[in-house]
Design an enzyme around this catalytic site. Structure first.
Site, PDB file in Angstrom:
ATOM      1  N   ASP A 343       0.855  -1.183   0.000  1.00  0.00           N
ATOM      2  CA  ASP A 343       0.000   0.000   0.000  1.00  0.00           C
ATOM      3  C   ASP A 343       0.894   1.237   0.000  1.00  0.00           C
ATOM      4  O   ASP A 343       1.571   1.523   0.985  1.00  0.00           O
ATOM      5  CB  ASP A 343      -0.884  -0.025   1.249  1.00  0.00           C
ATOM      6  CG  ASP A 343      -1.902   1.109   1.294  1.00  0.00           C
ATOM      7  OD1 ASP A 343      -1.690   2.121   0.600  1.00  0.00           O
ATOM      8  OD2 ASP A 343      -2.895   0.986   2.039  1.00  0.00           O
ATOM      9  N   HIS A 344       0.879   1.973  -1.129  1.00  0.00           N
ATOM     10  CA  HIS A 344       1.786   3.110  -1.273  1.00  0.00           C
ATOM     11  C   HIS A 344       1.385   4.309  -0.426  1.00  0.00           C
ATOM     12  O   HIS A 344       2.132   5.281  -0.313  1.00  0.00           O
ATOM     13  CB  HIS A 344       1.879   3.521  -2.751  1.00  0.00           C
ATOM     14  CG  HIS A 344       3.197   4.099  -3.145  1.00  0.00           C
ATOM     15  ND1 HIS A 344       4.054   4.691  -2.242  1.00  0.00           N
ATOM     16  CD2 HIS A 344       3.819   4.189  -4.338  1.00  0.00           C
ATOM     17  CE1 HIS A 344       5.140   5.113  -2.863  1.00  0.00           C
ATOM     18  NE2 HIS A 344       5.023   4.818  -4.134  1.00  0.00           N
ATOM     19  N   ARG A 345       0.201   4.269   0.188  1.00  0.00           N
ATOM     20  CA  ARG A 345      -0.158   5.334   1.119  1.00  0.00           C
ATOM     21  C   ARG A 345       0.667   5.231   2.390  1.00  0.00           C
ATOM     22  O   ARG A 345       0.947   6.237   3.053  1.00  0.00           O
ATOM     23  CB  ARG A 345      -1.643   5.248   1.495  1.00  0.00           C
ATOM     24  CG  ARG A 345      -2.627   5.419   0.352  1.00  0.00           C
ATOM     25  CD  ARG A 345      -4.039   5.163   0.831  1.00  0.00           C
ATOM     26  NE  ARG A 345      -4.172   3.835   1.418  1.00  0.00           N
ATOM     27  CZ  ARG A 345      -5.248   3.391   2.056  1.00  0.00           C
ATOM     28  NH1 ARG A 345      -6.290   4.199   2.232  1.00  0.00           N
ATOM     29  NH2 ARG A 345      -5.299   2.177   2.547  1.00  0.00           N
ATOM     30  N   ALA A 347       3.619   2.946   2.845  1.00  0.00           N
ATOM     31  CA  ALA A 347       5.047   2.647   2.688  1.00  0.00           C
ATOM     32  C   ALA A 347       5.509   3.059   1.301  1.00  0.00           C
ATOM     33  O   ALA A 347       4.710   3.211   0.378  1.00  0.00           O
ATOM     34  CB  ALA A 347       5.304   1.158   2.918  1.00  0.00           C
TER      35      ALA A 347
END
Length: 374
Positions: A343-345, A347
Site C-alpha cells: 500500500d503506497h499510502r 510505505a
C-alpha cells in the site's frame, strides 16, 4: 454571476467535485457552501459570493474541473426574505475515498445510514449497503449468443466485494525479485531423510514473520478517519488457498511465536479444512499480512490484490534450476521469483525493497532462522 473554481491549494491545477450542496432553483445566502471539492492536498467547500438563486449547476460529483472552470451560475438578489432562504441540502459525512468507492460501485451514498462518528458513512457501510441490496436489483437480461451460464455464488460475491474495495481504496504497487532457495531445499531434504517432513512454505512464512519484526510498517493498518497508522501487536499470517469454491484466506494467528514445525502443522490443518469448506469464522479473520504460494501452479509473476485492510502481500512464484555466477564461478542454483505488493499510502518502494531483501536473505540462508525456531 459565474462561480468558478479558484486555486484553493498551492498551485493546484484541478479539483474533483465531491458533493453538491445545493440544487438548481435553490435560494442561497452569502458564504453559503455550494460545492465540496477535493484536490491532491485538501478537501474544501466553495462558498457563494452573493445572495441569490441558483440558475444552473455545471458539474457533477466525480467530475474533474480545471482551475477557472465554471461550477455554478447564480442570479444575485439584493434582499431576500427570511422565508425565501433555502434550507441547505442534506450533507452526507464521508471521506473522499468512501465517496469514490460508492461512485465506482454505483451506490447512492445519500441512501446510506452512516455508522461512523456523527453519522459519518464509512467504507464498511457502503459494502454492507451493496450486499444488502443485491437482491433488489433486477435480473440481468440474457446475453445474446451465450450457450450456458453458471451461478455467481455467495463466495464469489464476497470475493468480488472485497477485491473491489481493496482496488478502489489502496494504491497498489508491486515489485519483483529473485530468491536463491537451493540451501532451504537441501535443508528440507535432509530433515525428510531424518523423518521430519516440513512444507517449504513453512520456511517461507517463518522468514516473512522474522522480517516483519524488522519492518513492522508492513504489519500495520491505516485509519484514515483518525489519521493514524496502527502497528499490530501480533503477526497473523493469512495464506491464500485456491479451492473449488474460490479463493479463501485462512489465518495462522500469532505466527511469530510458532516454530517452523508448528507453522507446518497449522498450515496443513487449515488447508485440509479449507478444502472441505469447514473453516470457522475466527480462522478467516484477524490477518495482518498475507502470503500466496503460486509456484506449484506455474506462475512466474503476478500483481496480487492486497487483502484489505492489510498493508502488503508477498507471493512466491515458480522455482527454476538455472546457472548463477557466484564468486566468479558459474553454479546451478534453484531460483524462485518473488513479488511484493504494498500500500503506497503507508510505505514507499525503498522500504518495501529492504523488507523483501530481508525475506530473501533469510530464505537464501535458512541457518539464520535457527534463532527463530520458537
Amino acid at each position: 454571476m459565474e462561480v468558478k473554481l479558484h486555486d484553493i491549494g498551492e498551485g493546484m491545477a484541478e479539483g474533483e467535485v465531491v458533493q453538491l450542496l445545493v440544487g438548481a432553483g435553490d435560494l442561497v445566502t452569502v458564504d453559503q457552501p455550494l460545492i465540496e471539492v477535493q484536490t491532491d492536498k485538501v478537501t474544501a467547500e466553495i462558498p457563494s459570493p452573493v445572495a441569490g438563486k441558483i440558475d444552473n449547476i455545471h458539474v457533477s460529483p466525480g467530475e474533474m474541473v480545471e482551475v477557472g472552470g465554471v461550477l455554478v451560475t447564480i442570479s444575485p438578489i439584493q434582499e431576500m426574505k427570511e422565508k425565501e432562504k433555502a434550507k441547505p441540502m442534506k450533507r452526507i459525512l464521508a471521506a473522499p475515498f468512501t465517496r469514490k468507492i460508492a461512485r465506482e460501485l454505483g451506490v447512492d451514498i445519500e441512501k446510506i445510514t452512516g455508522s461512523g462518528p456523527a453519522g459519518r458513512v464509512i467504507d464498511e457501510d457502503v459494502m454492507k449497503y451493496l450486499e444488502n441490496n443485491r437482491e433488489d436489483e433486477p435480473a440481468p437480461a440474457v446475453i445474446e449468443g451465450a450457450t450456458q451460464s453458471i451461478s455467481f455464488t455467495n463466495r464469489r460475491k464476497q470475493i468480488s466485494a472485497k477485491m473491489s474495495k481493496s482496488m478502489l481504496t489502496i494504491p497498489h504497487v508491486t515489485h519483483f525479485d529473485e530468491a536463491d532457495v537451493t540451501n532451504i531445499l537441501e535443508m528440507k531434504q535432509e530433515l525428510k531423510e531424518k523423518g521430519v517432513s516440513l512444507s517449504i512454505v513453512a520456511f517461507y512464512i517463518k522468514a516473512v514473520c522474522t522480517a516483519l519484526k524488522d519492518f513492522p510498517i508492513f504489519n500495520s493498518e491505516l485509519n484514515e478517519e483518525a489519521g493514524l497508522i496502527y502497528m499490530k501487536p501480533h503477526i497473523n499470517i493469512g495464506i491464500a488457498v485456491d479451492t473449488k469454491e474460490g479463493l479463501i484466506v485462512p489465518v495462522i494467528h500469532h505466527c511469530d511465536k510458532l516454530s517452523i514445525r508448528d507453522i507446518h502443522t497449522k498450515m496443513k490443518q487449515l488447508n485440509e479444512e479449507a478444502s472441505q469448506n469447514g473453516l470457522r469464522s475466527e480462522q478467516l479473520s484477524g490477518g495482518t499480512f498475507t502470503i500466496s504460494n503460486t509456484g506449484p501452479l506455474g506462475s512466474t509473476g503476478a500483481t496480487p490484490i492486497i487483502n484489505y485492510p492489510e498493508v502488503g502481500l508477498m507471493a512466491f512464484h515458480k522455482t527454476k534450476r538455472m546457472p548463477v555466477v557466484i564468486k566468479e564461478e558459474i553454479m546451478i542454483r534453484s531460483i524462485m521469483n518473488v513479488s511484493m505488493t504494498f500500500d503506497h499510502r503507508i510505505a514507499d518502494g525503498g522500504t518495501s525493497m529492504r523488507f523483501t531483501n530481508r525475506v530473501i536473505e533469510l530464505i537464501a540462508h535458512p541457518s539464520l532462522l535457527l534463532t527463530e525456531l520458537t
